[in-house]
Design a protein around this motif. Structure first.
Motif, PDB file in Angstrom:
ATOM      1  N   PRO A  21      61.210  38.936  47.934  1.00  0.00           N
ATOM      2  CA  PRO A  21      62.519  39.572  47.793  1.00  0.00           C
ATOM      3  C   PRO A  21      63.393  38.842  46.764  1.00  0.00           C
ATOM      4  O   PRO A  21      63.433  37.609  46.740  1.00  0.00           O
ATOM      5  CB  PRO A  21      63.130  39.458  49.196  1.00  0.00           C
ATOM      6  N   GLY A  22      64.028  39.626  45.908  1.00  0.00           N
ATOM      7  CA  GLY A  22      64.891  39.037  44.877  1.00  0.00           C
ATOM      8  C   GLY A  22      64.126  38.333  43.783  1.00  0.00           C
ATOM      9  O   GLY A  22      64.723  37.669  42.938  1.00  0.00           O
ATOM     10  N   GLY A  23      62.801  38.417  43.786  1.00  0.00           N
ATOM     11  CA  GLY A  23      61.986  37.774  42.764  1.00  0.00           C
ATOM     12  C   GLY A  23      61.622  36.334  43.062  1.00  0.00           C
ATOM     13  O   GLY A  23      60.988  35.666  42.248  1.00  0.00           O
ATOM     14  N   TYR A  24      61.986  35.828  44.247  1.00  0.00           N
ATOM     15  CA  TYR A  24      61.729  34.420  44.566  1.00  0.00           C
ATOM     16  C   TYR A  24      60.237  34.129  44.713  1.00  0.00           C
ATOM     17  O   TYR A  24      59.526  34.809  45.455  1.00  0.00           O
ATOM     18  CB  TYR A  24      62.440  34.022  45.873  1.00  0.00           C
ATOM     19  N   VAL A  25      59.780  33.104  43.988  1.00  0.00           N
ATOM     20  CA  VAL A  25      58.404  32.612  44.107  1.00  0.00           C
ATOM     21  C   VAL A  25      58.476  31.092  44.134  1.00  0.00           C
ATOM     22  O   VAL A  25      58.810  30.460  43.124  1.00  0.00           O
ATOM     23  CB  VAL A  25      57.513  33.091  42.934  1.00  0.00           C
ATOM     24  N   GLY A  26      58.186  30.493  45.287  1.00  0.00           N
ATOM     25  CA  GLY A  26      58.227  29.038  45.429  1.00  0.00           C
ATOM     26  C   GLY A  26      56.943  28.384  44.943  1.00  0.00           C
ATOM     27  O   GLY A  26      55.987  29.047  44.526  1.00  0.00           O
ATOM     28  N   GLU A  27      56.925  27.079  44.997  1.00  0.00           N
ATOM     29  CA  GLU A  27      55.795  26.312  44.456  1.00  0.00           C
ATOM     30  C   GLU A  27      54.480  26.599  45.192  1.00  0.00           C
ATOM     31  O   GLU A  27      53.434  26.749  44.550  1.00  0.00           O
ATOM     32  CB  GLU A  27      56.100  24.807  44.470  1.00  0.00           C
TER      33      GLU A  27
END
Length: 108
Positions: free
Chosen positions: A74-80
């Motif tokens: 959601p919202g484009g979030y991509v964590g490590e």
């Protein structure tokens, strides 16, 4: 003989539990087999570093089982951790799709 249903592995931050649940439901109702990260969102759930490493390896094995990967972001979030999973999926030739456009490019 019917073909095997497609298998999709969900990736993304487990902070998006509601979004994961909705995507899982929609895909399952469409006849897709869904594999997803383990969720430990209950108060008091404590995961050791060793367990976190083992869960990460287990999730990569889930990617191996899948026909494709769907990143719940959601919202484009991509964590490590998700970036690592996306790189792994690319390395193993799995198509990767996103629920939202990534906030920044993820290189294979």
């Amino acid at each position: 003989m019917e073909a095997r249903p497609q298998i999709v592995c969900l990736c993304g931050s487990t902070r998006f539990a509601q979004e994961f649940s909705a995507v899982n439901r929609d895909l399952t109702l469409a006849g897709t087999i869904v594999v997803a990260p383990a969720e430990f969102g209950h108060p008091g759930d404590q995961i050791t570093d060793e367990q976190k490493t083992a869960l990460g390896a287990l999730h990569l094995a889930k990617i191996d089982l899948a026909d494709r990967v769907l990143v719940v972001n959601p919202g484009g979030y991509v964590g490590e951790s998700t970036r690592r999973e996306i790189r792994y999926a690319h390395q193993t030739g799995k198509p990767v799709e996103y629920t939202d456009a990534p906030g920044s490019p993820v290189t294979p």
